[in-house]
Design an enzyme around this catalytic site. Structure first.
Site, PDB file in Angstrom:
ATOM      1  N   ARG A  10      11.899  -6.274   5.151  1.00 37.24           N
ATOM      2  CA  ARG A  10      11.279  -4.561   4.497  1.00 37.24           C
ATOM      3  C   ARG A  10      12.299  -4.619   6.231  1.00 37.24           C
ATOM      4  NH1 ARG A  10       5.326  -1.922   4.349  1.00 37.24           N
ATOM      5  NH2 ARG A  10       5.417  -2.949   6.483  1.00 37.24           N
ATOM      6  N   ARG A  45      11.711  -0.754  11.540  1.00 42.63           N
ATOM      7  CA  ARG A  45      10.072  -0.651  12.345  1.00 42.63           C
ATOM      8  C   ARG A  45       9.873  -1.348  13.538  1.00 42.63           C
ATOM      9  NH1 ARG A  45       5.253   0.079   8.391  1.00 42.63           N
ATOM     10  NH2 ARG A  45       4.250  -0.872   9.997  1.00 42.63           N
ATOM     11  N   ARG A  71      -0.213  -8.788  13.285  1.00 41.21           N
ATOM     12  CA  ARG A  71      -1.448  -7.973  12.642  1.00 41.21           C
ATOM     13  C   ARG A  71      -1.831  -8.733  11.857  1.00 41.21           C
ATOM     14  NH1 ARG A  71       4.505  -5.183  10.538  1.00 41.21           N
ATOM     15  NH2 ARG A  71       3.150  -4.116   9.506  1.00 41.21           N
ATOM     16  N   ARG A 117      -8.910   1.212   8.887  1.00 39.51           N
ATOM     17  CA  ARG A 117      -8.994   0.068   9.687  1.00 39.51           C
ATOM     18  C   ARG A 117      -9.990  -0.435  10.379  1.00 39.51           C
ATOM     19  NH1 ARG A 117      -3.147   1.006   9.275  1.00 39.51           N
ATOM     20  NH2 ARG A 117      -2.103  -0.944   9.375  1.00 39.51           N
ATOM     21  N   LYS A 153       0.534  -1.358   0.366  1.00 39.67           N
ATOM     22  CA  LYS A 153       0.315   0.324  -0.083  1.00 39.67           C
ATOM     23  C   LYS A 153       0.880   1.467   0.116  1.00 39.67           C
ATOM     24  CE  LYS A 153      -2.343  -0.171   4.148  1.00 39.67           C
ATOM     25  NZ  LYS A 153      -2.198  -1.979   4.587  1.00 39.67           N
TER      26      LYS A 153
END
Ligand code: AMP
Length: 190
Positions: free
Chosen positions: A128, A134, A146, A89, A14
């Site tokens: 990532r 992160r 998640r 969300r 996204k």
């Protein structure tokens, strides 16, 4: 004027695609995840309240998220359109967005969902995590949490817009340029 929601599970691309679409269609990219990370980095009161939820892969409570998003949209009314990434969300967030847009005379053109297989998501996020810094990308358990939060709380948002005939789905597997072409084709038709 085009106002779009880019939708999909964590790791569906996204953020990457929203940036590219924003540039191509001259839209303002609004990522609630980026906004929260900014607050966190600057240790603001909002950042401090959001921190634990984010690190554990849980959603920040609706009231905080909706307030933050409202302020952002209200203070950027001179833009051509917006592309929302990571919001809404939850169904209450979608309802709040509806009210906000009605009040500001804005129209939502559509929600575009990226469809990506679960194991591909885990793989992308772990990858990532090596470079993003992160915390929520570095732990496989948090990643799986998640995804579960997405299935339980976020997936119903798709139905919410599908019931209004505003939901579109795009295959999110493949390389960045291929996916961008598919998304652009849908945006052009909106
Ligand atoms: P993202 O960058 O979109 O993956 O978001 C990172 C984290 O920020 C999420 O795991 C949540 O903790 C928080 N967050 C971002 N957007 C929202 C939202 N719309 N509602 C609640 N929490 C959010």
């Amino acid at each position: 004027m085009a106002n779009i929601i880019l939708f999909g599970p964590p790791g569906s691309g996204k953020g990457t695609q929203a940036k590219k679409l924003a540039e191509k269609f001259e839209l303002m990219h609004i990522s609630t995840g980026d906004m929260f990370r900014y607050e966190l980095k600057n240790e603001t009161p909002l950042g401090k309240r959001a921190k634990e939820y984010m690190n554990q892969g849980q959603l920040v409570p609706d009231e905080l998220t909706i307030e933050m998003l409202k302020n952002k949209v209200k203070s950027n009314q001179d833009v051509k359109g917006i592309i929302l990434d990571g919001f809404p969300r939850t169904v209450p967030q979608a309802e709040a967005l509806d009210t906000l847009m009605n009040n500001l005379n804005m129209k939502l053109e559509g929600l575009i969902a990226l469809r990506v297989e679960k194991e591909e998501i885990v793989k992308r996020l772990l990858e990532r995590g090596k470079t993003s810094g992160r915390k929520d990308d570095q732990n496989e358990e948090v990643i799986r949490d998640r995804i579960q939060v997405y299935l339980d709380e976020t997936q119903p948002v798709f139905e919410f817009y599908d019931n209004k005939s505003l939901a579109y789905t795009v295959n999110g597997m493949g390389n960045i340029d291929e996916i961008f072409e598919r998304l652009s084709a849908v945006v052009e038709e909106l």
